[in-house]
Design a protein around this motif. Structure first.
Motif, short mmCIF file in Angstrom:
data_model
loop_
_atom_site.label_atom_id
_atom_site.label_comp_id
_atom_site.label_asym_id
_atom_site.label_seq_id
_atom_site.Cartn_x
_atom_site.Cartn_y
_atom_site.Cartn_z
N UNK A 149 0.71 -1.21 0.06
CA UNK A 149 0.06 -0.09 -0.07
C UNK A 149 0.88 1.19 0.01
N UNK A 150 2.08 1.27 0.63
CA UNK A 150 2.83 2.49 0.77
C UNK A 150 3.87 2.80 -0.60
N UNK A 151 3.97 1.43 -1.27
CA UNK A 151 4.54 1.62 -2.41
C UNK A 151 3.56 2.17 -3.69
N UNK A 152 2.32 2.00 -3.41
CA UNK A 152 1.19 2.45 -4.43
C UNK A 152 0.98 3.80 -4.22
N UNK A 153 1.10 4.32 -2.99
CA UNK A 153 0.42 5.52 -2.58
C UNK A 153 1.20 6.52 -3.20
N UNK A 154 2.68 6.63 -3.28
CA UNK A 154 3.21 7.94 -3.96
C UNK A 154 3.05 7.89 -5.56
N UNK A 155 3.16 6.82 -6.24
CA UNK A 155 2.78 6.65 -7.71
C UNK A 155 1.36 7.19 -7.84
N UNK A 156 0.35 6.97 -6.99
CA UNK A 156 -0.98 7.38 -7.01
C UNK A 156 -1.28 8.83 -7.06
N UNK A 157 -0.48 9.62 -6.18
CA UNK A 157 -0.24 10.94 -5.65
C UNK A 157 0.30 11.59 -7.06
N UNK A 158 1.34 11.05 -7.59
CA UNK A 158 2.08 11.64 -8.70
C UNK A 158 0.82 11.79 -10.10
N UNK A 159 0.11 10.64 -10.00
CA UNK A 159 -0.94 10.40 -10.96
C UNK A 159 -1.98 11.40 -10.85
N UNK A 160 -2.39 11.90 -9.70
CA UNK A 160 -3.42 12.70 -9.29
C UNK A 160 -3.06 14.13 -9.75
N UNK A 161 -1.60 14.35 -9.19
CA UNK A 161 -1.10 15.57 -9.54
C UNK A 161 -0.92 15.82 -11.03
#
Length: 627
Positions: free
Chosen positions: A351-363
């Motif tokens: 979950x932690x490894x998925x959170x940062x790429x998801x935030x980059x995608x939203x940005x």
């Protein structure tokens, strides 16, 4: 007038003895609670009834006698009838049942020495009770014939006597007896609705609540069973043995010290939370906005209610405690299941490894949206200067937010690991924490929404104020109304210029406001689902719903009657069945109030706020109109 006798089914095959119960005041009805078996000592019976009357608070008395002769045994009607002189009552019920028959026979002996005999159609006829004198004088001989049925006087006297008896037998029908059978255990354990202040008052004029209240309050009478060595033997619903569980009794004994320990710990926690350091403005404001802190205070209040050493005497208080306890138990169980699932197979790390790429995608998606708005969105011609200023302003905020996420990325896994342990306190804590994390991760979207809403709101209110200026009116702040006003030429000229500027800037501000409001509504809807889930777990009456599904008689809405027996020579026998409370009424009656149970805005009010640019969640609720 109808005489109604409520008779428990458990006493249908009881041995002969005395009927113990209560006459309902103001009603021609009697509630039979138990049968005291023969042999007995009248003095001990009186003493026992007086003792039970003091313990239960119910006006218990001996209603009459019950005769159930066994095979080869002679009837005891005459003996049981004579007991009315030992237990004097206004009315003495003499019930009898023959072997092989369902119906009862009923005789009523009144205090003025009149006997009411139940005839085959169930109606009572009054007959005078006459004494036979062995030495019989002229008066007695004139009224009635001798032993052989012959009159010693003339025919006139004899005829007059015969007419008198016929007149008595053909006299006016006084009463009708109806037996209403009920299951004593279900009636005693049930709660009749609607209720006020916990338990319905048995002294009210309504007959049915008095019957339920009489059986419920007579619980001390049902503690005596056949295994007790006492002078009195009875038949009631627990006469074969008292219901009980060793596990339940052990839990009751262990709950007392556990509740005291929990109460002491909660007292320390409450005193810590009420300290001055936590009551300063920033801390108090932040704790009131975080769902986790609100849920923690809510659960603390619930645990104080459950662990209170005060015994729940009222029905509503007991149901509230039971619903809170079951809700807390289910909440913790679901939280432990969630913890066991999260900490297996390294799901926290994934979950932690998925959170940062998801935030980059939203940005990235937000940047593309802003670039689209800074051009000609949907072919609309925008004010280029204002469009570029707003676009660069929001792009800078996105850059700050993504930099903050990358700065926190090395610590995200550790934060999630410790945050996941909060689910041990319950699933509601995990959901509340997820709502707070969502609010922190989408804080930039909230900022975009606030900026756009404020800019749009200022534009709309400025246009409305300048529109009133054209019409020679103004908003009176003191009286909260629109009044007439005279303006000079300079004011009208400046107002025209400002109105034109705001009108041409309105499409640009409205478009930015519309886009960021839609994004904000998506976040609010997700948090709303989480809050509804938490509120459902906190407030749903699980214990009451379990009673409704598995023991529906415990929550009674009313009763229904069906014909049980209609044999010739016996009164009408009805069976009283309990109507369970509706599921919707159970939820409405026993739902636990929560912090989110406040009056919601209507759809019309919500659309009005969106149109005027007012903030809809949750920091400010506008109450007065501002020009």
């Amino acid at each position: 007038m109808v005489l109604k006798i409520f008779f428990p089914q458990c006493c249908n095959k009881a041995d002969s003895g005395l009927l113990v119960g209560r006459w309902i005041p103001g009603q021609n009805s009697a509630v039979v609670l138990a049968v005291i078996h023969y042999p007995f000592i009248p003095g001990q019976v009186k003493q026992y009834i007086h003792q039970m009357r003091g313990q239960s608070g119910v006006d218990l008395t001996v209603l009459g006698s019950w005769s159930m002769p066994k095979e080869g045994q002679e009837g005891m009607e005459s003996f049981l009838r004579d007991l009315s002189t030992i237990f004097p009552q206004g009315q003495w019920l003499q019930l009898s049942r023959e072997m092989g028959k369902i119906g009862f026979r009923c005789h009523v002996l009144t205090r003025d020495q009149k006997v009411s005999v139940c005839i085959p159609n169930g109606k009572l006829i009054q007959q005078e009770k006459e004494l036979k004198e062995d030495g019989g004088g002229e008066k007695g001989e004139g009224k009635k014939g001798g032993k052989g049925g012959e009159a010693k006087k003339g025919g006139t006297k004899k005829g007059g006597g015969e007419n008198k008896v016929e007149g008595e037998e053909g006299g006016e029908e006084k009463d009708k007896v109806i037996f209403i059978h009920y299951e004593q255990r279900k009636v005693m354990l049930s709660q009749l609705h609607p209720i006020e202040n916990g338990v319905p008052d048995p002294q009210t004029e309504s007959q049915l609540p008095q019957v339920f209240g009489t059986v419920c309050q007579s619980e001390p009478l049902f503690f005596l069973d056949k295994y007790d060595d006492g002078p009195v033997k009875m038949t009631h619903w627990q006469s074969e043995g008292r219901e009980g569980s060793i596990i339940v009794e052990l839990m009751k004994q262990a709950s007392t010290p556990l509740c005291l320990l929990t109460t002491w710990m909660l007292t320390l926690w409450t005193s810590l939370c009420s300290s001055r350091i936590l009551n300063v403005y920033p801390m108090r404001f932040i704790s009131s906005k975080l769902s986790t802190c609100v849920q923690l205070s809510y659960r603390t209040e619930h645990l104080q209610t459950v662990c209170s050493p005060t015994r729940a005497t009222a029905h509503n208080h007991f149901m509230r405690k039971a619903n809170i306890f079951v809700s807390f138990f289910v909440d913790v169980s679901l939280g432990l299941l969630l913890v066991s699932w999260m900490y297996r197979e390294n799901r926290i790390g994934k979950l932690a490894n998925t959170l940062v790429p998801a935030a980059d995608h939203v940005a990235k998606e937000l940047e593309e949206l802003l670039q689209w708005l800074m051009g000609a969105p949907a072919g609309l011609k925008m004010n280029r200067a204002l469009d570029q200023v707003l676009g660069r302003f929001f792009l800078y905020h996105i850059h700050l937010w993504i930099s903050y996420i990358h700065l926190m990325s090395p610590f995200i896994e550790m934060i999630l690991w410790y945050v996941g342990l909060s689910a041990c306190l319950g699933l509601t804590f995990a959901l509340s924490l997820l709502s707070d994390i969502t609010a922190l991760l989408t804080f930039h979207i909230y900022c975009f929404y606030v900026y756009g809403a404020r800019l749009y709101c200022m534009t709309v209110y400025g246009l409305s104020s300048l529109w009133r200026l054209f019409r020679g009116k103004k908003w009176n702040v003191l009286r909260q109304r629109v009044d007439s006003c005279s303006y000079d030429l300079d004011q009208l000229f400046i107002g025209t210029l400002l109105f034109t500027i705001l009108l041409f800037l309105l499409p640009t501000t409205a478009l930015y406001y519309l886009v960021f409001t839609l994004l904000r509504l998506v976040v609010v809807m997700f948090q709303g689902v989480l809050h509804l889930s938490v509120d459902f777990i906190n407030s749903f009456p699980l214990f009451a719903m379990g009673l409704r599904l598995f023991r529906s008689y415990r929550l009674a809405e009313g009763v229904k009657f069906r014909v049980l027996c209609e044999e010739p020579g016996t009164p009408l026998h009805l069976m009283m069945d309990i109507n369970p409370l509706k599921v919707s009424s159970v939820v409405q009656t026993y739902r636990t109030p929560t912090y989110s149970c406040y009056p919601k805005d209507s759809w019309l009010a919500l659309c009005k706020k969106l149109f005027l640019g007012e903030l809809i969640y949750p920091w400010r609720h506008k109450t007065t109109k501002i020009d």
